[in-house]
Design a protein around this motif. Structure first.
Motif, PDB file in Angstrom:
ATOM      1  N   PHE A 133     -25.342  46.286  53.731  1.00 44.69           N
ATOM      2  CA  PHE A 133     -26.573  46.990  53.342  1.00 44.69           C
ATOM      3  C   PHE A 133     -26.632  48.364  54.007  1.00 44.69           C
ATOM      4  O   PHE A 133     -26.944  49.362  53.350  1.00 44.69           O
ATOM      5  N   GLU A 134     -26.345  48.430  55.291  1.00 44.13           N
ATOM      6  CA  GLU A 134     -26.390  49.713  56.000  1.00 44.13           C
ATOM      7  C   GLU A 134     -25.411  50.714  55.388  1.00 44.13           C
ATOM      8  O   GLU A 134     -25.738  51.888  55.186  1.00 44.13           O
ATOM      9  N   MET A 185     -24.207  50.670  52.275  1.00 43.62           N
ATOM     10  CA  MET A 185     -24.685  51.005  50.934  1.00 43.62           C
ATOM     11  C   MET A 185     -25.786  52.068  51.000  1.00 43.62           C
ATOM     12  O   MET A 185     -25.749  53.056  50.262  1.00 43.62           O
ATOM     13  N   TYR A 186     -26.750  51.875  51.895  1.00 45.06           N
ATOM     14  CA  TYR A 186     -27.839  52.848  52.018  1.00 45.06           C
ATOM     15  C   TYR A 186     -27.326  54.204  52.501  1.00 45.06           C
ATOM     16  O   TYR A 186     -27.740  55.250  51.987  1.00 45.06           O
ATOM     17  N   HIS A 187     -26.407  54.192  53.454  1.00 41.33           N
ATOM     18  CA  HIS A 187     -25.842  55.440  53.979  1.00 41.33           C
ATOM     19  C   HIS A 187     -25.144  56.243  52.867  1.00 41.33           C
ATOM     20  O   HIS A 187     -25.190  57.470  52.858  1.00 41.33           O
ATOM     21  N   ASP A 197     -29.736  46.438  45.915  1.00 42.17           N
ATOM     22  CA  ASP A 197     -31.119  46.843  46.127  1.00 42.17           C
ATOM     23  C   ASP A 197     -31.486  47.734  44.947  1.00 42.17           C
ATOM     24  O   ASP A 197     -31.131  48.908  44.904  1.00 42.17           O
ATOM     25  N   LYS A 243     -34.219  43.284  46.552  1.00 46.91           N
ATOM     26  CA  LYS A 243     -33.080  43.368  47.476  1.00 46.91           C
ATOM     27  C   LYS A 243     -32.513  41.962  47.595  1.00 46.91           C
ATOM     28  O   LYS A 243     -33.230  41.045  48.001  1.00 46.91           O
ATOM     29  N   ASN A 273     -25.936  56.084  49.701  1.00 45.32           N
ATOM     30  CA  ASN A 273     -26.876  56.248  48.587  1.00 45.32           C
ATOM     31  C   ASN A 273     -26.513  55.393  47.377  1.00 45.32           C
ATOM     32  O   ASN A 273     -26.644  55.839  46.237  1.00 45.32           O
ATOM     33  N   VAL A 330     -26.800  51.514  45.206  1.00 37.14           N
ATOM     34  CA  VAL A 330     -27.753  50.449  44.892  1.00 37.14           C
ATOM     35  C   VAL A 330     -27.073  49.087  44.886  1.00 37.14           C
ATOM     36  O   VAL A 330     -27.719  48.075  44.657  1.00 37.14           O
ATOM     37  N   PRO A 365     -34.763  51.459  43.831  1.00 37.33           N
ATOM     38  CA  PRO A 365     -34.868  52.830  43.337  1.00 37.33           C
ATOM     39  C   PRO A 365     -35.234  52.932  41.849  1.00 37.33           C
ATOM     40  O   PRO A 365     -35.673  53.973  41.399  1.00 37.33           O
TER      41      PRO A 365
END
Length: 184
Positions: A35-36, A38-40, A61, A76, A42, A44, A64
Motif C-alpha cells: 500500500f505504501e 502504491m500510494y508513493h 484503493d 481499499k 500514485n 490505485v 480516487p
C-alpha cells in the motif's frame, strides 16, 4: 517501507503466481509496504509480482474514483489467492496505465462486472461482485497475478504500435519518481 517496482521486461511480471498460505512470512508487512509503495507511486492498485513476489496477492484503493462512483469512497481492499469466477456486463474501453509500464497508457476493453473469490488480510474468505471502476482495477491487478500485462489486452494494431515504447521502457528509458528494478 517503499519497495522498488519491477518494470516491463522483468521475468517476474510474466509468471503465473503461486497461491500462498496464512503463514506466508511477514505477510502483514508485505501488505502494508505494498500500500505504501502504491500510494508513493500514485497508483490505485499494486500486485505482488510488481514488487518481485510471484504470489497471488494484490491491493487496491479505488477511492480516487469516488467522485464519479460515490460507492468507491473508502474502497481499499486486499486480495489473496483471488480467482475471478465470472465476468459479465457490458464491455467498455478505457485508457489504462501501469506502474510497471511507466509513461504508457492505451485503451483496454474489459467487462463491467466481475465476481471474484478471495481471502482478505484477516484470511477471511469472500465471494464478491464488483462493477465499474472497481471491477476494472481488480481485473487489471488480477491479470498481474496471472502473468498478463495490459498491452496484451489491447487490440492487435495498438499492440504493434506500442512495441517500440515497450522496448524503451524495458531498457530504462522513462521518467518516474519511484524506485524500480529492470529486467535482466
Amino acid at each position: 517501507m517503499i519497495l522498488p517496482i519491477y518494470i516491463y521486461g522483468h521475468p517476474v511480471l510474466r509468471k503465473m503466481c503461486d497461491p500462498i498460505t496464512q503463514d506466508y512470512p511477514e505477510l502483514d508487512s508485505l501488505i502494508k509496504n505494498m500500500f505504501e509503495t502504491m500510494y508513493h507511486a500514485n497508483g490505485v492498485g499494486l500486485a505482488a509480482p510488481q514488487v518481485g513476489k510471484p504470489i497471488r496477492l494484490f491491493v487496491v484503493d479505488a477511492s480516487p474514483f469516488a467522485e464519479e462512483e460515490p460507492e468507491l469512497g473508502g474502497f481499499k481492499k486486499v486480495f489473496i489467492n483471488a480467482q475471478i469466477t465470472d465476468r459479465t456486463g457490458e464491455e467498455w474501453s478505457m485508457d489504462e496505465g501501469c506502474l510497471s509500464i511507466p509513461g504508457l497508457t492505451a485503451p483496454v476493453v474489459r467487462e463491467d462486472e466481475i465476481t471474484i473469490t478471495y481471502r482478505d488480510e484477516n484470511w477471511e474468505e469472500h465471494t464478491d461482485t464488483f462493477k465499474g471502476y472497481a471491477a476494472r482495477i481488480i481485473q487489471h491487478e488480477y491479470d498481474h497475478i496471472e502473468g498478463v500485462l495490459f498491452p496484451e489486452r489491447c487490440a492487435p494494431l495498438r499492440r504493434r504500435m506500442l512495441n517500440n515504447k515497450l522496448k524503451k521502457i524495458s531498457k530504462g528509458v522513462f521518467e518516474k519518481n519511484y524506485k524500480y528494478v529492470l529486467g535482466k
